[in-house]
Design a protein around this motif. Structure first.
Motif, PDB file in Angstrom:
ATOM      1  N   ALA A   1      33.801 -22.038 -31.565  1.00 28.18           N
ATOM      2  CA  ALA A   1      33.830 -20.671 -31.020  1.00 28.18           C
ATOM      3  C   ALA A   1      32.594 -19.876 -31.436  1.00 28.18           C
ATOM      4  O   ALA A   1      32.017 -19.140 -30.630  1.00 28.18           O
ATOM      5  CB  ALA A   1      35.111 -19.965 -31.481  1.00 28.18           C
ATOM      6  N   ALA A   2      32.158 -20.088 -32.692  1.00 25.92           N
ATOM      7  CA  ALA A   2      31.029 -19.289 -33.180  1.00 25.92           C
ATOM      8  C   ALA A   2      29.720 -19.643 -32.466  1.00 25.92           C
ATOM      9  O   ALA A   2      28.802 -18.828 -32.378  1.00 25.92           O
ATOM     10  CB  ALA A   2      30.873 -19.498 -34.684  1.00 25.92           C
ATOM     11  N   LEU A   3      29.664 -20.877 -31.971  1.00 30.36           N
ATOM     12  CA  LEU A   3      28.423 -21.350 -31.333  1.00 30.36           C
ATOM     13  C   LEU A   3      28.426 -21.100 -29.821  1.00 30.36           C
ATOM     14  O   LEU A   3      27.386 -21.199 -29.141  1.00 30.36           O
ATOM     15  CB  LEU A   3      28.310 -22.866 -31.595  1.00 30.36           C
ATOM     16  N   ALA A   4      29.624 -20.784 -29.275  1.00 32.97           N
ATOM     17  CA  ALA A   4      29.789 -20.757 -27.821  1.00 32.97           C
ATOM     18  C   ALA A   4      28.827 -19.791 -27.113  1.00 32.97           C
ATOM     19  O   ALA A   4      28.177 -20.190 -26.136  1.00 32.97           O
ATOM     20  CB  ALA A   4      31.240 -20.455 -27.461  1.00 32.97           C
ATOM     21  N   PRO A   5      28.709 -18.525 -27.578  1.00 36.19           N
ATOM     22  CA  PRO A   5      27.843 -17.608 -26.804  1.00 36.19           C
ATOM     23  C   PRO A   5      26.413 -18.138 -26.665  1.00 36.19           C
ATOM     24  O   PRO A   5      25.840 -18.096 -25.577  1.00 36.19           O
ATOM     25  CB  PRO A   5      27.876 -16.316 -27.636  1.00 36.19           C
ATOM     26  N   GLU A   6      25.884 -18.680 -27.740  1.00 38.56           N
ATOM     27  CA  GLU A   6      24.503 -19.171 -27.695  1.00 38.56           C
ATOM     28  C   GLU A   6      24.382 -20.407 -26.792  1.00 38.56           C
ATOM     29  O   GLU A   6      23.432 -20.546 -26.021  1.00 38.56           O
ATOM     30  CB  GLU A   6      24.084 -19.528 -29.124  1.00 38.56           C
ATOM     31  N   LEU A   7      25.366 -21.298 -26.887  1.00 35.54           N
ATOM     32  CA  LEU A   7      25.307 -22.508 -26.060  1.00 35.54           C
ATOM     33  C   LEU A   7      25.524 -22.166 -24.580  1.00 35.54           C
ATOM     34  O   LEU A   7      24.868 -22.735 -23.696  1.00 35.54           O
ATOM     35  CB  LEU A   7      26.339 -23.541 -26.528  1.00 35.54           C
ATOM     36  N   GLU A   8      26.432 -21.234 -24.317  1.00 29.54           N
ATOM     37  CA  GLU A   8      26.659 -20.829 -22.916  1.00 29.54           C
ATOM     38  C   GLU A   8      25.367 -20.300 -22.306  1.00 29.54           C
ATOM     39  O   GLU A   8      25.019 -20.630 -21.169  1.00 29.54           O
ATOM     40  CB  GLU A   8      27.753 -19.746 -22.868  1.00 29.54           C
ATOM     41  N   GLU A   9      24.674 -19.529 -23.092  1.00 29.86           N
ATOM     42  CA  GLU A   9      23.408 -18.965 -22.603  1.00 29.86           C
ATOM     43  C   GLU A   9      22.377 -20.075 -22.369  1.00 29.86           C
ATOM     44  O   GLU A   9      21.678 -20.099 -21.351  1.00 29.86           O
ATOM     45  CB  GLU A   9      22.880 -17.987 -23.652  1.00 29.86           C
ATOM     46  N   ALA A  10      22.309 -21.008 -23.287  1.00 31.89           N
ATOM     47  CA  ALA A  10      21.335 -22.100 -23.159  1.00 31.89           C
ATOM     48  C   ALA A  10      21.662 -22.971 -21.943  1.00 31.89           C
ATOM     49  O   ALA A  10      20.761 -23.418 -21.212  1.00 31.89           O
ATOM     50  CB  ALA A  10      21.324 -22.940 -24.432  1.00 31.89           C
ATOM     51  N   LEU A  11      22.952 -23.218 -21.712  1.00 35.07           N
ATOM     52  CA  LEU A  11      23.345 -24.010 -20.529  1.00 35.07           C
ATOM     53  C   LEU A  11      23.000 -23.259 -19.246  1.00 35.07           C
ATOM     54  O   LEU A  11      22.532 -23.853 -18.262  1.00 35.07           O
ATOM     55  CB  LEU A  11      24.846 -24.319 -20.573  1.00 35.07           C
ATOM     56  N   ALA A  12      23.217 -21.963 -19.256  1.00 36.76           N
ATOM     57  CA  ALA A  12      22.891 -21.162 -18.059  1.00 36.76           C
ATOM     58  C   ALA A  12      21.387 -21.198 -17.788  1.00 36.76           C
ATOM     59  O   ALA A  12      20.956 -21.224 -16.619  1.00 36.76           O
ATOM     60  CB  ALA A  12      23.378 -19.730 -18.234  1.00 36.76           C
ATOM     61  N   ALA A  13      20.600 -21.229 -18.853  1.00 37.50           N
ATOM     62  CA  ALA A  13      19.146 -21.276 -18.662  1.00 37.50           C
ATOM     63  C   ALA A  13      18.749 -22.588 -17.978  1.00 37.50           C
ATOM     64  O   ALA A  13      17.867 -22.603 -17.107  1.00 37.50           O
ATOM     65  CB  ALA A  13      18.445 -21.129 -20.012  1.00 37.50           C
ATOM     66  N   VAL A  14      19.403 -23.675 -18.337  1.00 35.44           N
ATOM     67  CA  VAL A  14      19.118 -24.957 -17.664  1.00 35.44           C
ATOM     68  C   VAL A  14      19.606 -24.880 -16.219  1.00 35.44           C
ATOM     69  O   VAL A  14      18.880 -25.230 -15.274  1.00 35.44           O
ATOM     70  CB  VAL A  14      19.807 -26.141 -18.388  1.00 35.44           C
ATOM     71  N   ALA A  15      20.833 -24.407 -16.045  1.00 35.59           N
ATOM     72  CA  ALA A  15      21.428 -24.367 -14.697  1.00 35.59           C
ATOM     73  C   ALA A  15      20.578 -23.539 -13.740  1.00 35.59           C
ATOM     74  O   ALA A  15      20.475 -23.858 -12.548  1.00 35.59           O
ATOM     75  CB  ALA A  15      22.847 -23.801 -14.776  1.00 35.59           C
ATOM     76  N   ALA A  16      19.947 -22.497 -14.272  1.00 37.50           N
ATOM     77  CA  ALA A  16      19.153 -21.601 -13.415  1.00 37.50           C
ATOM     78  C   ALA A  16      17.928 -22.301 -12.824  1.00 37.50           C
ATOM     79  O   ALA A  16      17.368 -21.850 -11.827  1.00 37.50           O
ATOM     80  CB  ALA A  16      18.715 -20.378 -14.224  1.00 37.50           C
ATOM     81  N   THR A  17      17.529 -23.426 -13.424  1.00 35.56           N
ATOM     82  CA  THR A  17      16.348 -24.143 -12.914  1.00 35.56           C
ATOM     83  C   THR A  17      16.714 -25.162 -11.839  1.00 35.56           C
ATOM     84  O   THR A  17      15.844 -25.767 -11.227  1.00 35.56           O
ATOM     85  CB  THR A  17      15.638 -24.910 -14.062  1.00 35.56           C
ATOM     86  N   VAL A  18      18.012 -25.387 -11.638  1.00 34.55           N
ATOM     87  CA  VAL A  18      18.442 -26.479 -10.751  1.00 34.55           C
ATOM     88  C   VAL A  18      18.406 -26.022  -9.284  1.00 34.55           C
ATOM     89  O   VAL A  18      19.036 -25.025  -8.916  1.00 34.55           O
ATOM     90  CB  VAL A  18      19.869 -26.942 -11.136  1.00 34.55           C
TER      91      VAL A  18
END
Ligand code: NAD
Length: 483
Positions: free
Chosen positions: A294-311
């Protein structure tokens, strides 16, 4: 496809029966998922065509199995060579029918060929368990006979080649039935095979689920190698029971990935993203439930969105496209309804990418948080470009939730500490557990599912042996004349 290799026109591929390329009274339109329009109508085999093909395969089996192993392997390499010569053509057909970008379609085909090359180098030695004054005992691997290979629509050529390679090397003859959604490249593969293989050793019949059912109950067919859904796998077990067929079933998955609390989200996001959403999320062993502290989720969600935005989502025939459409309309509807239901029940699609408006079966990349394990999007295999990110506070709880599925194809653990990751991996129930990758399949490594994800494995020596039966020879010694 025109004989000149012009990719703008498609010649209708035929069924291959008895060494000939033939047509049929019935035809099935094949839809390009990027346009939602039919682009070719292929012949559809009925009971008559199946009967002729099964008799031909059965008739060809004795002389094929009598060939030395090395000669069968030489034939397989000729098939590999002719497919490689037609790689552009086959990749183009795959993209038109399946939707994936052309480079991925090439990659799929080349990957299938590498598996065949590996099978062409494997041995099937006789195992001598006793050789003394009393007896010589040999365990021999003999072919099963005629193999019915039934495939799904997500990787049509790869799945067909996974089955054709070991089946032929082991001395069997094969009838391939591709999915009615994606029969074109496989039919073309069958045509190419007729130019290099003896007649009736490899035949391809296009047709619907009825044809699949007829194959699984046909008395001249000895084994079914199937890739597809769990429900169809169960139906195949039932319908092949009266003829006691050998079965290899590669079925669905709902793979969990557990992220440990020591990762750098930015460094892992790309691999996690593609672990889940390559091939538009239509990968049996794709990462479909991502468990994150849970503590890592906000940062990982953001990082995944950054990858997804390039697709870039679009028509796979176009340059620069990373992800094609969902392969077929019912599947698109299913993914949409699972996402809508999850949203209705409180899940948050916090990232929704761009996708062409249609009429193709495009679905935007969707990253979802606040979903619960009970939602269909998480509990079922959703098979689309959607990744639910599920949080956990207690690692034991995450392991229990990961294992709570009836499906157990793959799983993964992600950590900066390999030993710690392996300790968690040891507790996960799956046919393959990966650490810091997901999924990776290789010709030398068996691949298969536990629990409801399947029966048996493909690839590797184990995959080859699955196309054989054991036959034992026992010679009593000491009866020689004059002894
Ligand atoms: P599906 O089960 O609907 O169809 C697969 C094939 O089976 C098609 O050729 C179809 O015509 C045929 N078929 C359907 N009903 C049949 C019956 N009663 N008897 C015999 N044949 C029948 O699956 P699908 O929708 O094409 O594929 C998606 C599924 O495949 C997903 O669940 C996915 O996870 C699974 N899959 C598994 C693997 C693996 O290796 N484990 C790989 C790829 C796909």
């Amino acid at each position: 496809m025109s004989p000149t290799g012009d990719l703008s026109t498609i010649a209708t591929p035929g069924l291959t029966i008895g060494g000939d390329v033939v047509t049929a009274a019935e035809r099935t339109e094949v839809i390009n998922p990027a346009t939602a329009q039919p682009f070719v109508a292929v012949p559809a085999a009925g009971p008559g065509e199946l009967q002729t093909a099964a008799q031909a395969a059965h008739g060809a089996a004795p002389s094929w199995r009598a060939l030395p192993l090395a000669e069968r392997q030489e034939y397989l390499l000729r098939l590999v060579a002719v497919v490689r010569e037609h790689l552009d053509e086959l990749a183009h057909l795959l993209t038109l029918e399946q939707g994936k970008p052309v480079a991925k379609a090439r990659g799929e085909t080349e990957s299938g060929l590498r598996y065949c090359e590996r099978y062409a180098a494997m041995d099937l030695p006789v195992e001598v368990v006793r050789d003394d004054a009393g007896e010589r005992t040999e365990i021999r691997r003999v072919p099963v006979g005629v193999v019915g290979a039934i495939t799904a629509w997500n990787y049509p050529l790869l799945l067909a080649l996974w089955k054709i390679g070991p089946a032929l090397v082991a001395g069997n003859t094969v009838i391939v039935k591709p999915s009615p959604y994606t029969p074109v490249a496989t039919l073309r593969l069958g045509e190419l095979a007729q130019t290099v293989l003896p007649p009736s050793v490899l035949q391809v019949l296009a047709g619907g689920d009825d044809l699949g059912r007829a194959i699984t109950s046909h008395p001249l067919i000895s084994k079914i190698s199937f890739t597809g859904s769990v429900a169809t796998g169960r139906a195949i077990m039932a319908s092949s029971a009266p003829t006691l067929k050998r079965l290899t079933l590669e079925l669905g998955g709902n793979d969990a990935g557990i992220v440990l609390d020591d990762i750098d989200p930015a460094a892992f996001a790309e691999d996690l993203y593609w672990g889940g959403l390559s091939n538009c999320g239509q990968v049996c062993a794709g990462l479909k439930r991502l468990f994150v502290p849970a503590a890592l989720a906000p940062e990982l969600e953001e990082a995944l969105a950054a990858v997804a935005a390039t697709v870039v989502v679009g028509d796979g025939t176009e340059e620069g496209v990373d992800m094609g459409p969902v392969q077929n309309r019912p599947q698109l509807d299913r993914v949409r309804s699972l996402v809508a239901a999850a949203e209705r029940d409180g899940a948050d699609v916090y990232f929704r990418g761009e996708a062409p408006p249609g009429p193709g079966y495009f679905h935007p990349v969707a990253l979802v948080r606040n979903a619960t394990d009970e939602m269909g999007l998480v509990a079922e295999e959703q098979f689309g470009p959607v990744l639910p990110i599920l949080t956990y506070r207690d690692l034991d709880d995450a392991v229990a939730r990961a294992n709570a599925s009836d499906l157990a194809l793959g799983a993964s653990v992600w950590s900066a500490d390999e030993d710690r990751a392996v300790q968690v991996a040891d507790r996960l129930e799956a046919g393959t557990v990966w650490v810091n990758q997901h999924p990776l399949l290789s010709p030398d490594v068996p691949f298969g599912g536990l629990k409801q994800s399947g029966l048996g494995v493909e690839s590797s020596r184990y995959g080859l042996l699955a196309y054989t039966d054991i036959s034992v020879l026992r010679v009593k010694r000491g009866r020689t004349q004059g002894a």
